[in-house]
Design a protein around this motif. Sequence first.
Motif, PDB file in Angstrom:
ATOM      1  N   TYR A 128      27.366-115.295   5.975  1.00  0.00           N
ATOM      2  CA  TYR A 128      26.348-114.283   5.640  1.00  0.00           C
ATOM      3  C   TYR A 128      25.049-114.964   5.213  1.00  0.00           C
ATOM      4  N   ASP A 176      26.493 -96.426   4.751  1.00  0.00           N
ATOM      5  CA  ASP A 176      27.023 -97.642   4.144  1.00  0.00           C
ATOM      6  C   ASP A 176      27.242 -98.639   5.287  1.00  0.00           C
ATOM      7  N   ARG A 177      26.449 -99.724   5.290  1.00  0.00           N
ATOM      8  CA  ARG A 177      26.515-100.640   6.435  1.00  0.00           C
ATOM      9  C   ARG A 177      27.850-101.389   6.511  1.00  0.00           C
ATOM     10  N   THR A 178      28.469-101.667   5.335  1.00  0.00           N
ATOM     11  CA  THR A 178      29.785-102.324   5.390  1.00  0.00           C
ATOM     12  C   THR A 178      30.784-101.415   6.090  1.00  0.00           C
ATOM     13  N   ASP A 179      30.755-100.149   5.698  1.00  0.00           N
ATOM     14  CA  ASP A 179      31.687 -99.193   6.278  1.00  0.00           C
ATOM     15  C   ASP A 179      31.500 -99.103   7.804  1.00  0.00           C
ATOM     16  N   ARG A 188      35.785-107.134   1.807  1.00  0.00           N
ATOM     17  CA  ARG A 188      36.370-105.985   2.527  1.00  0.00           C
ATOM     18  C   ARG A 188      36.361-106.239   4.037  1.00  0.00           C
ATOM     19  N   ILE A 189      35.293-106.844   4.522  1.00  0.00           N
ATOM     20  CA  ILE A 189      35.207-107.108   5.966  1.00  0.00           C
ATOM     21  C   ILE A 189      36.361-108.002   6.413  1.00  0.00           C
ATOM     22  N   PHE A 225      26.380-106.718   1.670  1.00  0.00           N
ATOM     23  CA  PHE A 225      27.587-106.213   2.339  1.00  0.00           C
ATOM     24  C   PHE A 225      28.792-106.598   1.491  1.00  0.00           C
ATOM     25  N   ASP A 226      29.875-105.867   1.624  1.00  0.00           N
ATOM     26  CA  ASP A 226      31.112-106.209   0.933  1.00  0.00           C
ATOM     27  C   ASP A 226      31.897-107.157   1.856  1.00  0.00           C
ATOM     28  N   LEU A 227      31.671-108.453   1.660  1.00  0.00           N
ATOM     29  CA  LEU A 227      32.234-109.445   2.589  1.00  0.00           C
ATOM     30  C   LEU A 227      33.757-109.521   2.480  1.00  0.00           C
TER      31      LEU A 227
END
Length: 259
Positions: free
Chosen positions: A20, A176-179, A8-9, A4-6
Amino acid sequence: MASFDLARIVAETIVQRVAYHDVLDSTNDFALAELATGEVTQPLLVLADRQRAGRGRAQNRWWSAPGSLTFSLVVDGNAWNLSARSWPRISLGTSLAVSEVLRFIVPNEEVQLKWPNDVYLRSKKVCGILVESSPRHPNLLVIGVGMNVNNSLSEAPSELRETAISLVEAFGYPLDRTDLLVRVLRQLSDRLRQLSTREWPLSDCWSEHCMLQGRTVCVVSGARRHVGVCQGIDDEGALLLQSDAGLQKLFAGVVARIL
Ligand code: BTN
């Protein structure tokens, strides 16, 4: 490396810290253990690429294969003006937020809500929610969300293959799971904020997409069974059942059958 893009979260949501892990037994258990150790920076997001022993409501297991989205958000109920009495509303508000994001992504799909807090796509369960707290910090809420996203149900236990669905299998392409997570967290924080003001009509928003609406259902609540026609929910989050005994309000229970 996290899948994941941590950064960005944290940048795009209310989350202050992300814990994570590639694998956890359960993100809710991890969050509750963190709370037991002392002060926790929150909102805290506990995120796992997959869980070994995900938990559902009523002592059920939550099957969490690689590609699914499993997380727990720890928030301070006091900061949101949400007391322990608001818990049914928090669960309902969370399922509503998830359903709204799905409806935004695929506007042509029918996304429904099943009391108390399941999200259904094409009449199959796509998301479940488990809200808990620790005795040491009763004001801190652990909002656990499990979504079938890029995981294939073909490897799931046979009973789940009949009743559950994943987004990749429904739409034919991976997400995209981050999105998706960022969208859900943003919608969820908006809904939590609105829940604290009594002006927002949770019952209207929720009942509009309630899959039990107008149907005769059997609900097991503790040792009792209640049968009646579902009239939606009220603003406290209670299921309204019109039965022979009159209009009943159920704050907790499991929908055992839809008749
Ligand atoms: C249910 O439908 O019974 C609720 C399922 C909740 C599953 C999520 S996955 C993330 C979090 N961690 C858990 O162990 N359970 C919740």
